[in-house]
Design a protein around this motif. Structure first.
Motif, PDB file in Angstrom:
ATOM      1  N   ARG A  26       5.641   4.145   1.889  1.00  0.00           N
ATOM      2  CA  ARG A  26       5.099   3.623   0.628  1.00  0.00           C
ATOM      3  C   ARG A  26       4.627   4.754  -0.284  1.00  0.00           C
ATOM      4  NH1 ARG A  26       2.078  -0.873   4.197  1.00  0.00           N
ATOM      5  NH2 ARG A  26       3.703  -2.467   4.094  1.00  0.00           N
ATOM      6  N   ALA A  27       3.985   5.745   0.305  1.00  0.00           N
ATOM      7  CA  ALA A  27       3.521   6.883  -0.514  1.00  0.00           C
ATOM      8  C   ALA A  27       4.728   7.550  -1.180  1.00  0.00           C
ATOM      9  CB  ALA A  27       2.765   7.882   0.351  1.00  0.00           C
ATOM     10  N   TRP A  28       5.825   7.644  -0.434  1.00  0.00           N
ATOM     11  CA  TRP A  28       7.052   8.231  -0.996  1.00  0.00           C
ATOM     12  C   TRP A  28       7.581   7.363  -2.139  1.00  0.00           C
ATOM     13  CZ3 TRP A  28      12.157   6.105   0.203  1.00  0.00           C
ATOM     14  CH2 TRP A  28      13.215   6.877  -0.302  1.00  0.00           C
ATOM     15  N   VAL A  29       7.605   6.051  -1.930  1.00  0.00           N
ATOM     16  CA  VAL A  29       8.125   5.134  -2.964  1.00  0.00           C
ATOM     17  C   VAL A  29       7.253   5.204  -4.230  1.00  0.00           C
ATOM     18  CG1 VAL A  29       8.429   2.683  -3.533  1.00  0.00           C
ATOM     19  CG2 VAL A  29       9.285   3.582  -1.348  1.00  0.00           C
ATOM     20  N   ILE A  30       5.934   5.251  -4.043  1.00  0.00           N
ATOM     21  CA  ILE A  30       5.001   5.310  -5.183  1.00  0.00           C
ATOM     22  C   ILE A  30       5.184   6.610  -5.967  1.00  0.00           C
ATOM     23  CG2 ILE A  30       2.541   5.641  -5.736  1.00  0.00           C
ATOM     24  CD1 ILE A  30       1.934   3.606  -3.453  1.00  0.00           C
ATOM     25  N   ASN A  31       5.266   7.717  -5.255  1.00  0.00           N
ATOM     26  CA  ASN A  31       5.350   9.007  -5.931  1.00  0.00           C
ATOM     27  C   ASN A  31       6.725   9.270  -6.526  1.00  0.00           C
ATOM     28  OD1 ASN A  31       2.818  10.921  -5.673  1.00  0.00           O
ATOM     29  ND2 ASN A  31       2.861   9.553  -3.903  1.00  0.00           N
ATOM     30  N   ARG A  32       7.752   8.905  -5.794  1.00  0.00           N
ATOM     31  CA  ARG A  32       9.106   9.124  -6.287  1.00  0.00           C
ATOM     32  C   ARG A  32       9.384   8.242  -7.511  1.00  0.00           C
ATOM     33  NH1 ARG A  32      14.269  12.005  -5.323  1.00  0.00           N
ATOM     34  NH2 ARG A  32      15.654  10.710  -6.536  1.00  0.00           N
ATOM     35  N   TYR A  33       8.674   7.114  -7.604  1.00  0.00           N
ATOM     36  CA  TYR A  33       8.827   6.292  -8.802  1.00  0.00           C
ATOM     37  C   TYR A  33       8.486   7.097 -10.049  1.00  0.00           C
ATOM     38  CZ  TYR A  33       8.367   2.860 -12.431  1.00  0.00           C
ATOM     39  OH  TYR A  33       8.530   2.187 -13.619  1.00  0.00           O
ATOM     40  N   VAL A  72      -0.072   7.768  -8.191  1.00  0.00           N
ATOM     41  CA  VAL A  72       0.738   8.989  -8.076  1.00  0.00           C
ATOM     42  C   VAL A  72      -0.152  10.220  -7.857  1.00  0.00           C
ATOM     43  CG1 VAL A  72       2.283  10.487  -9.396  1.00  0.00           C
ATOM     44  CG2 VAL A  72       2.589   7.997  -9.455  1.00  0.00           C
ATOM     45  N   LEU A  73       0.243  11.094  -6.951  1.00  0.00           N
ATOM     46  CA  LEU A  73      -0.512  12.320  -6.695  1.00  0.00           C
ATOM     47  C   LEU A  73      -0.456  13.236  -7.924  1.00  0.00           C
ATOM     48  CD1 LEU A  73       0.880  13.111  -3.124  1.00  0.00           C
ATOM     49  CD2 LEU A  73      -1.479  12.432  -3.651  1.00  0.00           C
ATOM     50  N   PRO A  74      -1.575  13.878  -8.258  1.00  0.00           N
ATOM     51  CA  PRO A  74      -1.551  14.819  -9.387  1.00  0.00           C
ATOM     52  C   PRO A  74      -0.430  15.852  -9.248  1.00  0.00           C
ATOM     53  CG  PRO A  74      -3.816  14.437  -8.727  1.00  0.00           C
ATOM     54  CD  PRO A  74      -2.946  13.714  -7.718  1.00  0.00           C
ATOM     55  N   ALA A  75      -0.201  16.363  -8.048  1.00  0.00           N
ATOM     56  CA  ALA A  75       0.831  17.392  -7.879  1.00  0.00           C
ATOM     57  C   ALA A  75       2.227  16.855  -8.200  1.00  0.00           C
ATOM     58  CB  ALA A  75       0.789  17.953  -6.454  1.00  0.00           C
ATOM     59  N   VAL A 116      10.981  21.827  -8.338  1.00  0.00           N
ATOM     60  CA  VAL A 116      10.397  20.551  -8.789  1.00  0.00           C
ATOM     61  C   VAL A 116      10.527  19.497  -7.685  1.00  0.00           C
ATOM     62  CG1 VAL A 116      10.742  18.605 -10.390  1.00  0.00           C
ATOM     63  CG2 VAL A 116      10.727  20.970 -11.261  1.00  0.00           C
ATOM     64  N   LEU A 117      11.701  19.437  -7.067  1.00  0.00           N
ATOM     65  CA  LEU A 117      11.935  18.436  -6.019  1.00  0.00           C
ATOM     66  C   LEU A 117      11.147  18.770  -4.753  1.00  0.00           C
ATOM     67  CD1 LEU A 117      15.786  17.943  -6.530  1.00  0.00           C
ATOM     68  CD2 LEU A 117      13.941  16.438  -7.305  1.00  0.00           C
ATOM     69  N   TRP A 118      11.196  20.028  -4.351  1.00  0.00           N
ATOM     70  CA  TRP A 118      10.525  20.453  -3.112  1.00  0.00           C
ATOM     71  C   TRP A 118       9.022  20.234  -3.200  1.00  0.00           C
ATOM     72  CZ3 TRP A 118      13.130  22.381   1.221  1.00  0.00           C
ATOM     73  CH2 TRP A 118      12.320  22.855   2.260  1.00  0.00           C
ATOM     74  N   SER A 119       8.434  20.578  -4.334  1.00  0.00           N
ATOM     75  CA  SER A 119       6.976  20.447  -4.515  1.00  0.00           C
ATOM     76  C   SER A 119       6.522  19.008  -4.329  1.00  0.00           C
ATOM     77  CB  SER A 119       6.574  20.876  -5.928  1.00  0.00           C
ATOM     78  OG  SER A 119       6.793  22.227  -6.100  1.00  0.00           O
ATOM     79  N   GLN A 120       7.351  18.061  -4.758  1.00  0.00           N
ATOM     80  CA  GLN A 120       6.962  16.658  -4.611  1.00  0.00           C
ATOM     81  C   GLN A 120       6.844  16.288  -3.132  1.00  0.00           C
ATOM     82  OE1 GLN A 120       9.051  13.853  -7.389  1.00  0.00           O
ATOM     83  NE2 GLN A 120      10.046  15.721  -8.052  1.00  0.00           N
ATOM     84  N   LEU A 121       7.729  16.813  -2.314  1.00  0.00           N
ATOM     85  CA  LEU A 121       7.664  16.507  -0.874  1.00  0.00           C
ATOM     86  C   LEU A 121       6.532  17.270  -0.203  1.00  0.00           C
ATOM     87  CD1 LEU A 121      11.454  16.347  -0.033  1.00  0.00           C
ATOM     88  CD2 LEU A 121       9.894  14.463  -0.468  1.00  0.00           C
ATOM     89  N   ASP A 122       6.280  18.509  -0.646  1.00  0.00           N
ATOM     90  CA  ASP A 122       5.126  19.246  -0.127  1.00  0.00           C
ATOM     91  C   ASP A 122       3.844  18.460  -0.394  1.00  0.00           C
ATOM     92  OD1 ASP A 122       6.168  21.464   1.118  1.00  0.00           O
ATOM     93  OD2 ASP A 122       5.690  22.874  -0.489  1.00  0.00           O
TER      94      ASP A 122
END
Lengths: 256, 256
Positions: free
Chosen positions: B43-50, B116-119, B216-222
């Motif tokens: 869910r955290a992934w779905v929320i942030n990736r949105y 969404v996480l600030p990062a 940009v992509l990597w930072s989101q997963l970090d």
């Protein structure tokens, strides 16, 4: 129209944001100030935090560039001077590079910003964009994390002096100087915000701007923690713990 | 002037960037695709990736807004249509919200981007700013991570279907659709870049733009990993694992 009581309550609301979200509560700072950071972690912090320092004068220039009130520009301009210093000497950036040298890093490497984590860049650049794009009141409000800075700078000076061989008067000049500068800056910014946030909507916008800025600071420590605290996952292109360290492996081990 | 051999070597250089830095190598994806993520992590992934999905059409509109060649605008415009869909239906954003629903999240909560996480915000906003501010060639180049997307989408569809009860044809429509769209987009972008990067300097700028985008992509997963993988350190204001989950604690546990 705000009454004195309104102002007081609004001031308290801003202090509470710092109380809840300022980065003095981040575990990376607890490690750093408590003497539990390795030299690699200290250096990673110095390298990444340099990027923040280096963008502050650009942020303040963006502010001036949008500000049509000469008095406000005159009052704000000292922030650029404080960080950049004169043509030949002085300024927070040069003092930060003295800290870099003290922890065994090549200042030219640090100034190149090559080893900065992407997440640090994204957070700091978001701050510069914020000040470039948002209403002036919110731009001023985003500087108010300085309200909480003297406490963390004092703790840092004491903690670093107590726990690390590199820490001396010269190495920590940046923080000592900020203890003198920050209160003056924040006094101005706080008075401006308390005077100009004269509707509930503007007060909410100011609170959101200050919250945003605490996110900018917190994210930088999250990125450092994620990359360099065990089990560290350094992202592609991140500083590897070796580049820019003066004297190579031997000096590195001695410093640890 | 570039020869066919130059182009081939430059193409290989771009592929190598993906090979080294694309986010299919991030441990968060290994967990997700291997069935080792909790529902809270999914869910955290779905929320942030949105948040990323939601900014893609704004990014592409920023591109169009800077582009004075009608042919280039005409070729590029389908990207906005693909993500936004029509007035009443269709589009990647609506498909992503169907995935949100399938994993037990309130789509309205996800669409609000409150959790969404600030990062995540900082990384994604950096991408939009990049496309708004950099030379057009670099803006095109930053889209070329799509070169590497079909492989990760295929792996994801297979992995999610195998390991998670929520995963079905409807829930994964977003990824299936991207398998059809991405190759067409990237064929155009790649041809554009290979044609227009006709000096060593421009090739370096293109490589840097693609590298930036992998960051940009990597930072989101970090950021996801740091906040939600044990020991998770959710930053202030980050999604708490409960907000927006449909049905409350009981539904939550059942879904785990």
């Amino acid at each position: 129209m705000t009454t004195a009581t309104d102002k007081q309550a609004f001031h308290a609301r801003l202090l509470e944001i710092g109380n809840e979200r300022y980065h003095d509560k981040h575990p990376f700072h607890a490690m750093l100030h408590g003497g539990r950071s390795t030299m690699t972690q200290v250096r990673a912090w110095v390298i990444n935090r340099y990027y923040y320092q280096s963008r502050i004068p650009m942020k303040d220039a963006a502010f001036l560039s949008r500000c049509d009130d000469p008095d406000l520009r005159r009052a704000w301009r000292s922030r650029i001077e404080d960080h950049d210093g004169g043509v030949d000497e002085g300024g927070g950036i040069r003092r930060w590079l003295r800290l870099a040298e003290a922890v065994g890093l090549d200042p030219a490497y640090v100034a190149s910003t090559r080893g900065v984590l992407p997440a640090t860049r994204f957070a700091v650049d978001a701050y510069v964009s914020f000040v470039r794009e948002k209403p002036l009141l919110e731009a001023v409000a985003s500087s108010l994390t300085e309200l909480f800075a003297p406490k963390i700078h004092s703790e840092r000076i004491a903690g670093l002096l107590e726990h690390y061989a590199f820490a001396d008067h010269e190495a920590l000049a940046y923080f000592r100087q900020r203890l003198a500068e920050a209160p003056r800056d924040v006094e101005f910014g706080l008075a401006y915000v308390l005077d100009h946030a004269d509707t509930a909507e503007k007060q909410d916008a100011v609170a959101a701007a200050l919250t945003f800025k605490t996110d900018v600071l917190w994210s930088q420590l999250d990125a450092l923690y994620s990359a360099y605290v065990m089990p560290g996952r350094i992202p592609p292109g991140g500083w590897d713990g070796e580049q820019g360290v003066v004297g190579g492996p031997t000096a590195r081990e001695a410093a640890e």
